[in-house]
Design an enzyme around this catalytic site. Structure first.
Site, PDB file in Angstrom:
ATOM      1  N   ASP A   1      29.554   7.893   0.325  1.00 51.76           N
ATOM      2  CA  ASP A   1      29.752   6.950  -0.769  1.00 51.76           C
ATOM      3  C   ASP A   1      31.139   7.255  -1.330  1.00 51.76           C
ATOM      4  O   ASP A   1      31.331   8.239  -2.038  1.00 51.76           O
ATOM      5  CB  ASP A   1      28.659   7.155  -1.831  1.00 51.76           C
ATOM      6  CG  ASP A   1      28.926   6.352  -3.108  1.00 51.76           C
ATOM      7  OD1 ASP A   1      29.892   5.562  -3.140  1.00 51.76           O
ATOM      8  OD2 ASP A   1      28.155   6.521  -4.077  1.00 51.76           O
TER       9      ASP A   1
ATOM     10  N   LYS B   1      40.566   3.606  -5.087  1.00 53.83           N
ATOM     11  CA  LYS B   1      39.751   2.555  -4.472  1.00 53.83           C
ATOM     12  C   LYS B   1      40.137   1.167  -4.975  1.00 53.83           C
ATOM     13  O   LYS B   1      40.045   0.185  -4.244  1.00 53.83           O
ATOM     14  CB  LYS B   1      38.278   2.841  -4.781  1.00 53.83           C
ATOM     15  CG  LYS B   1      37.281   1.911  -4.103  1.00 53.83           C
ATOM     16  CD  LYS B   1      35.873   2.421  -4.362  1.00 53.83           C
ATOM     17  CE  LYS B   1      34.803   1.511  -3.797  1.00 53.83           C
ATOM     18  NZ  LYS B   1      33.461   2.076  -4.027  1.00 53.83           N
TER      19      LYS B   1
ATOM     20  N   GLU C   1      27.581  -1.336  -0.391  1.00 57.25           N
ATOM     21  CA  GLU C   1      26.882  -0.407  -1.284  1.00 57.25           C
ATOM     22  C   GLU C   1      25.470  -0.891  -1.659  1.00 57.25           C
ATOM     23  O   GLU C   1      24.515  -0.117  -1.578  1.00 57.25           O
ATOM     24  CB  GLU C   1      27.734  -0.144  -2.531  1.00 57.25           C
ATOM     25  CG  GLU C   1      28.938   0.750  -2.202  1.00 57.25           C
ATOM     26  CD  GLU C   1      30.054   0.686  -3.235  1.00 57.25           C
ATOM     27  OE1 GLU C   1      29.842   0.122  -4.322  1.00 57.25           O
ATOM     28  OE2 GLU C   1      31.154   1.194  -2.939  1.00 57.25           O
TER      29      GLU C   1
ATOM     30  N   ASP D   1      24.687  -2.239 -10.347  1.00 53.24           N
ATOM     31  CA  ASP D   1      25.463  -1.001 -10.151  1.00 53.24           C
ATOM     32  C   ASP D   1      26.472  -0.824 -11.282  1.00 53.24           C
ATOM     33  O   ASP D   1      27.478  -1.527 -11.339  1.00 53.24           O
ATOM     34  CB  ASP D   1      26.172  -1.076  -8.784  1.00 53.24           C
ATOM     35  CG  ASP D   1      26.957   0.204  -8.461  1.00 53.24           C
ATOM     36  OD1 ASP D   1      27.187   1.030  -9.377  1.00 53.24           O
ATOM     37  OD2 ASP D   1      27.347   0.375  -7.291  1.00 53.24           O
TER      38      ASP D   1
END
Ligand code: ADP
Ligand code: MG
Length: 615
Positions: free
Chosen positions: A26, A88, A188, A212
């Site tokens: 992850d 990211k 994800e 999330d």
């Protein structure tokens, strides 16, 4: 437990006897972590007593030595220009894409040209987001290798469902640079669903909402699961809303409700760092307690759960609005949702859980640690790929682009990298010389614009093309990759049915290291490659202009006056000279000039021909 075979004499691990180890990663905006499945059960890799979470932060010291994770996090406020967080967010982005994001970043991103991918500057060095992410992946890789005492070469990496192709590609490339073969990029929310055991039964048909809320980002995805295949119906969210905002709200509250002032905090970085740490502690603690008391630099600070909830209510409401939009976009109603899955550390906040559950009118799935759930799902996907979970079909992809050489040494890609295997693509070509009987087809692999920088896989000649003027033959070139990754290249001239083919097996003869180097080269040289390609294309254009101009001159000399003939001879000389030079703009300029001059002459010639034919 996995058994580790050791060759006692050599004191080495017998790698051939190791079952294939594929890790699930992850790669988060705030935190990253690794999980592995053993006997079909996934678990996070961590040292005793640690959470396994590695902050996705990279610190470059003055020698540009790298520290990743907790050690880097300590430098966040002290050395903001050398400590890179949220890499990211930069993946696959150009400078233009980041206009609104720039203000949120404490480090410097560099504008090279508007369309080019961004780079981050640390001291005198520049780093691409791919390199930065690969630093994090390398750190994770070595951490696992140290803990398990065995090499790790393969991985599954998760990305947000909203990542586009280039962001996914960038993530893959980061993996390669870190020395990992990335077997699969997984969404994800899909990984989180896998961790909850969804997708295992064939008959299952479910609507899933994955909520999330991480450190700096929020996203919600609506997935439809049918016969083991997850389809993302919609995503929504806010790329600047997360647990960090909760921390900020607490700091603000403290400056308003203690002797601490906002000005004090603003100018004292060490104090801000301490407050950030305390605020996060307060938040985490308030997930279980009703009040939090602490002291920073002799000032007592406190906050109750009620006060905290008031502070974040508006933010939580915003996430609920996103859920509403996501449902609307997916054309799914609340009561059609079968499962709600909670992901991300910030979903531990009770108000968050309650609000989501109240909105959907259903209990949420929160049994699995929300920090771990994505990594655990990635480990399950890795286990499936390792063949340990039977009965699941695998699709592979091509690691590098495949194509042929065209005029001037340019690479013409026929099957782009990351295409699904098996795969078939056909493209039509023609000859460039009158009466050309043979066509050489040279096959290359790689991402660079000029074939000389790519890897040659093989060549063959299509011969026996019947004589035809240049441009008339139609040659179909097909690339066919079968399920085993074997490439078959076929060439066929359609007018005469002349054909031949070549089989290439060496696709996978290339090592991961070589592949990483090739990819890195293509990224580093993108700009010079583009220039080289531009010049070559201009030269090709110039050459064909020369040919037609010379022909026109031969055919029409007698009808032109002295000035016109002189102009054309000069044009031919000029263009010849420019083609040998290095400036594509001059070539284009001359071509334009010639076109303007010859257009009326060509029209006159045409009228002459028509008249002659009639009379
Ligand atoms: P990302 O997906 O962005 O990498 P994570 O899922 O790791 O982020 O979430 C990190 C966030 O979760 C941080 O803001 C952290 O403070 C918050 N968090 C972790 N544990 C708790 C907790 N018990 N209560 C509230 N927030 C928490
Ligand atoms: Mg996350």
């Amino acid at each position: 437990m996995a058994k580790i075979p050791i060759l006692i004499k050599e004191g080495k691990i017998d790698e051939s006897a190791l079952e294939e180890l594929i890790i699930g990663i992850d790669l988060g905006t705030t935190n990253s972590l690794v999980a592995i499945a053993t006997d079909n059960v996934p678990a996070v890799i961590k040292a005793d007593g640690k959470s396994g979470l590695v902050p996705s932060i990279i610190y470059f010291d003055l020698e540009n030595e790298i520290k990743v994770g907790d050690e880097a996090k300590e430098q966040l406020l002290l050395k903001p220009d050398r400590t890179i967080y949220s890499a990211k967010r930069l993946m696959g982005k150009s400078y233009n894409d980041l206009n609104e994001m720039k203000q949120h970043l404490a480090y410097e991103i560099i504008e090279t040209s508007e369309e080019e991918l961004v780079k981050v500057r640390v001291g005198e060095k520049f780093y691409t987001p791919i390199e930065l992410s690969s630093n994090i992946l390398s750190a994770l890789k070595s951490k696992v290798e140290n803990l398990l005492k065995r090499p790790v070469k393969k991985a599954v990496i998760t990305v947000p469902a909203y990542f586009n192709d280039s962001q996914r590609q960038a993530t893959r490339d980061a993996g390669k640079l870190a020395g990992l073969e990335v077997l699969r990029i997984v969404n994800e929310p899909t990984a989180a669903s896998l961790a909850y055991g969804l997708g295992k039964e064939d008959e299952e048909d479910k609507m899933i909402a994955v909520y999330d809320l991480g450190g700096g980002t929020f996203d919600v995805s609506i997935l439809n699961l049918q016969s083991g295949i997850f389809e993302v119906l919609s995503t929504n969210g806010d790329t600047f809303l997360g647990g960090d905002d909760f921390d900020q709200a607490i700091i603000k509250y403290w400056t308003e409700n203690s002797s601490l002032t906002f000005e004090q905090v603003k100018k004292d970085k060490t104090l801000t760092q301490k407050l950030r740490i305390e605020a996060e502690k307060a938040k985490v603690s308030l997930s279980n307690e009703n009040v939090y008391n602490t002291e920073v630099d002799g000032i007592s600070l406190s906050i109750t759960k009620d006060q905290f909830e008031k502070l974040i209510k508006e933010l939580v409401d915003k996430t609920i609005e996103s859920c509403e939009s996501a449902l609307k976009d997916a054309d799914v109603s609340k009561d059609q949702i079968d499962e709600i899955i909670m992901v991300g550390g910030s979903t531990r906040v009770p108000l968050v859980k309650q609000s989501v559950s109240a909105f959907f009118g259903k209990e949420v799935n929160d049994k699995i640690d929300p920090d771990q759930v994505v990594a655990l799902g990635a480990a399950i996907q890795a286990d499936i790929l390792a063949g340990n979970q039977k009965g699941i079909l695998l699709l592979d992809i091509t690691p590098l682009s495949l194509g042929i050489e065209t005029v001037g040494g340019l690479m013409d890609t026929i099957i782009p990298r990351n295409s699904k295997v098996p795969s078939k693509q056909t493209r039509q070509y023609t000859t460039s010389i009158d009466g050309q009987a043979n066509l050489k087809i040279t096959v290359y692999q790689g991402e660079r614009d000029l074939v000389q920088h790519n890897r040659k896989l093989g060549e063959f000649i299509l011969s026996g093309i019947p004589p035809m003027p240049a441009g008339l033959p139609k040659v179909d070139i097909s690339f066919i990759i079968d399920a085993d990754g074997v490439l078959l290249v076929k060439a066929k001239e359609l007018r005469s049915d002349t054909k031949t083919s070549l089989k290439i097996k060496s696709q996978y003869g290339i090592s991961e290291e070589e592949m990483a180097i090739m990819l890195m080269d293509s990224i580093k040289n993108a700009k010079s490659d583009m220039e080289a390609r531009g010049l070559l294309e201009a030269r090709n254009e110039g050459n064909s202009m020369l040919k037609s101009l010379e022909k026109f001159h031969r055919d029409n000399k007698d009808y032109l006056n002295e000035d016109q003939n002189l102009m054309i001879t000069n044009f031919i000389d000029d263009l010849n000279g420019l083609i040998k030079g290095e400036d594509k703009n001059l070539i284009h300029g001359k071509i334009k000039e010639i076109n303007t001059f010859t257009e009326p002459l060509a029209n006159e010639a045409l009228t002459r021909i028509v008249k002659n034919e009639i009379s």
